[in-house]
Motif scaffolding. Sequence first.
Motif, mmCIF file in Angstrom:
data_model
loop_
_atom_site.group_PDB
_atom_site.id
_atom_site.type_symbol
_atom_site.label_atom_id
_atom_site.label_comp_id
_atom_site.label_asym_id
_atom_site.label_seq_id
_atom_site.Cartn_x
_atom_site.Cartn_y
_atom_site.Cartn_z
ATOM 1 N N GLN A 134 0.837 -1.314 -0.060
ATOM 2 C CA GLN A 134 -0.035 0.081 0.133
ATOM 3 C C GLN A 134 0.924 1.320 0.005
ATOM 4 O OE1 GLN A 134 -2.579 0.807 3.334
ATOM 5 N NE2 GLN A 134 -4.223 0.958 1.997
ATOM 6 N N LYS A 135 0.885 1.854 -1.159
ATOM 7 C CA LYS A 135 1.825 2.851 -1.277
ATOM 8 C C LYS A 135 1.566 4.343 -0.357
ATOM 9 C CE LYS A 135 4.226 5.563 -4.858
ATOM 10 N NZ LYS A 135 5.609 5.541 -4.296
ATOM 11 N N ASP A 136 0.228 4.504 -0.085
ATOM 12 C CA ASP A 136 -0.306 5.532 0.656
ATOM 13 C C ASP A 136 0.275 5.181 2.305
ATOM 14 O OD1 ASP A 136 -1.637 6.686 -1.204
ATOM 15 O OD2 ASP A 136 -3.562 6.141 -0.488
ATOM 16 N N LEU A 137 0.396 3.881 2.804
ATOM 17 C CA LEU A 137 0.950 3.766 4.112
ATOM 18 C C LEU A 137 2.393 3.858 4.114
ATOM 19 C CD1 LEU A 137 0.269 2.692 6.743
ATOM 20 C CD2 LEU A 137 0.896 0.420 5.934
ATOM 21 N N PHE A 138 3.278 3.566 3.078
ATOM 22 C CA PHE A 138 4.559 3.547 2.761
ATOM 23 C C PHE A 138 4.875 5.184 2.906
ATOM 24 C CE2 PHE A 138 8.556 4.234 0.537
ATOM 25 C CZ PHE A 138 9.262 3.298 0.822
ATOM 26 N N ASN A 139 4.380 5.933 2.283
ATOM 27 C CA ASN A 139 4.338 7.237 1.908
ATOM 28 C C ASN A 139 4.469 8.070 3.476
ATOM 29 O OD1 ASN A 139 5.273 7.161 -0.650
ATOM 30 N ND2 ASN A 139 3.066 7.678 -1.444
ATOM 31 N N TRP A 140 3.243 7.602 4.254
ATOM 32 C CA TRP A 140 2.905 8.073 5.530
ATOM 33 C C TRP A 140 4.185 7.685 6.449
ATOM 34 C CZ3 TRP A 140 2.816 5.308 9.709
ATOM 35 C CH2 TRP A 140 2.319 5.862 11.045
#
Length: 152
Positions: free
Chosen positions: A90-96
């Motif tokens: 999950q890219k959003d989680l990684f970015n967070w």
Amino acid sequence: MQYKATTPDEYIKQIPKERQATIQKLRDVIQHNLPKGFSEKISYGMIAYVVPHSIYPDGYHCNPKLPLPFISIASQKNYIAIYHSGLYAQKDLFNWFVDEYPKHVKTKLDIGKSCIRFKKPDQIPFGLIGELSAKMTPKEWVDIYKKVLNKK
């Protein structure tokens, strides 16, 4: 490094003494923050938090006899590692996580697709790891996993 432990307690007893308290603290933080439904076990020679077959009977696609992995912690030769499959999927989680990390630690983030490496135990952001652990339920992880698996 892989240890021959069959339980998380055995694993901690087998790793170098200077890392035992840190791995135990990581274990405690993850257990305290992880949503209900995940199970703790030894998987791939590490302490692992998995989605049990009772929730996701299909298991891990690489070996369906194994439950679906989510988070693992390990004492490697030169570092302590946290493997979080959700970061990879999950890219959003990684970015967070990448955005939050500098707010907690002054050192550079050492991260791969799902592996966060800590060479110095005193630089582990336990609070941030707790937040990360709390961000996804077993059902959410299974749904993400199935979507990613179906794309391949």
